[in-house]
Scaffold this active site. Structure first.
Site, PDB file in Angstrom:
ATOM      1  N   SER A 124     -24.101  19.928  85.039  1.00  0.00           N
ATOM      2  CA  SER A 124     -24.733  20.606  83.908  1.00  0.00           C
ATOM      3  C   SER A 124     -23.720  21.429  83.115  1.00  0.00           C
ATOM      4  CB  SER A 124     -25.885  21.501  84.382  1.00  0.00           C
ATOM      5  OG  SER A 124     -26.766  21.778  83.311  1.00  0.00           O
ATOM      6  N   SER A 154     -31.378  23.711  80.559  1.00  0.00           N
ATOM      7  CA  SER A 154     -30.416  22.600  80.595  1.00  0.00           C
ATOM      8  C   SER A 154     -31.040  21.209  80.644  1.00  0.00           C
ATOM      9  CB  SER A 154     -29.463  22.754  81.781  1.00  0.00           C
ATOM     10  OG  SER A 154     -28.458  23.696  81.474  1.00  0.00           O
ATOM     11  N   LYS A 204     -30.170  18.664  78.012  1.00  0.00           N
ATOM     12  CA  LYS A 204     -29.019  17.757  78.093  1.00  0.00           C
ATOM     13  C   LYS A 204     -29.441  16.299  78.257  1.00  0.00           C
ATOM     14  CE  LYS A 204     -25.665  21.078  79.994  1.00  0.00           C
ATOM     15  NZ  LYS A 204     -26.452  22.289  80.294  1.00  0.00           N
TER      16      LYS A 204
END
Length: 494
Positions: A332, A84, A87
Site C-alpha cells: 500500500s 487506501s 488504490k
C-alpha cells in the site's frame, strides 16, 4: 415439499431485500441459489448488529464474480471515505493507461565535452518519475561516467524534475503526517532508501551507545539533506524505550528524543524529505565522489531543466509496471500511487500533475461503466479524508476488471490473507491467519483514523468466487475484527 417450494417462490419472486438487494426468482435452481444467499445474508446481517458496526457508518456489497450479480447489500450506495482501498482504482487505471510493461526512465546527460578527463560543462540528472531508484543505481551511473573517462566536472550538477509539476504534496495531507514516508513529497526525481521503494524518504535509526551518552544515529542512505538534532540518551538495561524520531514540519530538521536502553534495538523511522530532487542530487554527488569524480570549487548543486541538445551519457529504466505493482499494492505504497497518477497525466495530457492524473482516473472509471460522479477523490493513494466512494461502485470495479487482459497481474498484486511473506501477504499478512480465510481472501486494505476498509475477492467452500467490499468510517473503536468476520463468513459459505 413442493408446496413449500411454491410458497417460497411466491414470497421471494416479488422481492428480496438485503439492505437494498433485489433478487428475482424464476425457477427451482434460482430457489436453491437464493436460499444459499439468504443464509449468507442472515449471517452477515447478524454481524452488522455488532455495536462497532452500528456505531459506524458502513457500506457493504457482495457480488458473484461470475456474473456481477449483487447477492448482499448494506447501504451499498452510501458514500464512505475509502482510505487506501482507493488504490484499487489507481492500480487498474495505471495498468490500462500505461500498460503492464511500462517503465520509468532516468538519465545522466551533459551539454559539454570531455577533455583530458574533465567534463567541460554541466552534468544533468534527469528524472522522469521512477520511484525505484536506489543508491546503487547512482553508483552504477558514476561507474558509467568513469568508464567514459570522466574524472572531474567543471560545471554544475543539475537536477531536472520538470517531467512533473512542482506541487509536492497531494491535497488532504495533514501536518502530523508530513514528516513520514507515507506522506512523502512527490517529485519526478526521487530516491528510495530500500527495496520497498519508499521514495522520498530516509531511514533514520537510533541505537543505544554507552550508558549516559547520546544514541548512535545512522541514515540510510547517508545524506546531508537532513539535519539531525539528537536529544536522546542511552540508559541502562531494563529501562523503558521512549525513543521518538520525527521531522520538524516545513524543515529538514530531524528531532530525536527519549531514552534508548542498552540491549535493545533502538528505533527506526522512515522520514520524508521536503525536497526529493535535492535529496537525489546529494546522494548522486556522494556516489560520484566515492568513484573518484570531483567537481570544480565553483560548481554548484542546483535544480534546472536539461537542454534539448544535451547528450545522454548513462541511463536506466525501471522494472516494468507489472513488477512495480507488487510493492505498490501489497504494501500500500502511497508515493507509488501519487507518482502513477502524475505519470498518467503526463502520458495522456502532457501534464504531470494531480489534476491531469486524477482526470485520467475518472475517465477510466467512466470508460468501464462506473459512475465517476460517485467517485469523489482528490488524490490517488487514499490519504485524503475528503475522498468518498460507495461499496457498490467499488465492487463493480472489481467485477469489471476481471475481463481485462491485465487482470492476472492486477489480482496477483492484492494482499493474500494470512500469508507471512511481505510481498505475498502484504498488508493482510497478519490478518485472517486461520482457515478457511487464510489464503482464500485477496483484498486491498484501507486504514485511516476512524476509517477501515477491505475490498477484494474471497473463495467460498464450494469453490465460488465472491467479490466483497466493506467500507466503514466514524468508527471510534476499530471495525477490523468485524470486517474480518465478514470475510471469514464468506469463505465459510457453501
Amino acid at each position: 415439499m413442493e408446496i413449500l417450494k411454491k410458497l417460497f417462490i411466491s414470497i421471494v419472486a416479488v422481492f428480496m431485500i438485503s439492505g437494498s438487494v433485489f433478487i428475482p426468482i424464476t425457477d427451482d435452481s434460482s430457489v436453491e441459489a437464493a436460499t444459499s444467499y439468504v443464509s449468507l445474508k442472515n449471517k452477515i446481517d447478524n454481524i452488522m448488529l455488532d455495536s462497532r458496526m452500528k456505531n459506524a457508518s458502513s457500506s457493504v456489497t457482495i457480488r458473484k464474480a461470475s456474473t456481477g450479480e449483487v447477492v448482499y447489500e448494506y447501504y451499498g450506495d452510501r458514500s464512505i471515505t475509502p482510505a487506501s482501498s482507493l488504490k484499487l482504482l489507481t492500480g487498474a487505471a495505471a495498468l490500462e493507461t500505461l500498460g503492464e510493461n511500462y517503465r520509468f526512465s532516468t538519465a545522466v546527460l551533459t551539454d559539454g565535452k570531455v577533455q583530458k578527463g574533465t567534463l567541460k560543462g554541466n552534468l544533468y540528472l534527469r528524472g522522469q518519475g521512477d520511484p525505484t531508484l536506489l543508491k546503487i543505481h547512482f553508483d552504477n551511473f558514476a561507474d558509467g561516467l568513469v568508464k567514459q573517462g570522466i574524472k572531474k566536472i567543471s560545471g554544475n550538477l543539475v537536477g531536472d524534475d520538470t517531467w512533473f509539476d512542482s506541487v509536492r504534496l497531494s491535497a488532504g495531507i495533514l501536518a502530523e503526517d508530513e514528516p513520514y514516508y507515507y506522506a512523502a513529497a512527490i517529485s519526478a526525481l526521487t530516491l528510495s532508501p530500500n527495496e520497498d521503494f519508499d521514495a522520498g524518504s530516509v531511514i533514520v535509526e537510533a541505537k543505544p551507545a554507552s550508558n549516559g551518552n547520546s544514541t548512535k544515529v545512522t541514515l540510510t542512505p547517508e545524506t546531508n539533506v537532513l539535519q539531525v538534532v539528537n536529544k536522546s540518551k542511552t540508559v541502562p538495561k531494563g529501562y523503558k524505550n521512549t525513543l521518538k524520531i520525527t521531522r520538524q514540519v516545513g524543515s529538514n530538521k530531524v528531532i530525536i528524543t527519549g531514552n534508548s536502553p542498552i540491549g535493545t534495538f533502538g528505533k527506526k523511522e522512515w522520514i520524508s524529505v521536503t525536497n526529493p530532487t535535492l535529496y537525489a542530487l546529494d546522494v548522486f554527488k556522494k556516489s560520484l565522489s566515492e568513484k573518484g569524480v570531483t567537481f570544480e570549487s565553483s560548481s554548484k548543486v542546483v535544480q534546472g531543466k536539461t537542454p534539448k541538445t544535451a547528450k545522454s551519457l548513462v541511463s536506466r529504466k525501471s522494472m516494468p509496471l507489472k513488477d512495480l505493482i507488487i510493492p505498490f499494492m501489497k504494501l500500500s505504497n502511497n508515493t507509488h500511487a501519487e507518482i502513477l497518477a502524475k505519470e498518467m497525466g503526463k502520458v495522456v495530457y502532457g501534464e504531470g500533475s494531480w489534476d491531469a492524473g486524477l482526470k485520467v482516473m475518472r475517465e477510466y472509471a467512466d470508460s468501464i461503466g462506473l459512475d465517476s460522479r460517485k467517485w469523489n477523490f482528490e488524490d490517488a493513494s487514499g490519504m485524503s479524508y475528503s475522498n468518498k466512494i460507495t461499496s457498490k461502485q467499488m465492487s463493480q470495479l472489481l467485477y469489471v476488471v476481471r475481463s481485462e487482459p491485465w487482470y492476472s497481474t492486477y489480482s496477483k498484486s492484492l494482499p493474500i490473507a494470512g500469508l507471512s511473506d511481505r510481498f505475498i501477504g502484504g498488508t493482510l499478512r497478519n490478518r485472517l491467519k486461520m482457515p478457511p480465510a487464510k489464503g482464500n481472501v485477496m483484498a486491498k486494505t484501507g486504514s485511516l483514523e476512524n476509517i477501515k476498509s477491505l475490498a477484494g475477492y474471497a473463495y467460498t467452500k464450494n469453490g465460488e468466487t465472491l467479490i466483497f467490499t466493506v467500507l466503514t468510517e466514524n468508527n471510534k473503536t476499530s471495525t477490523i475484527p468485524v470486517i474480518d468476520q465478514i470475510a471469514i463468513t464468506i469463505t465459510n459459505h457453501k
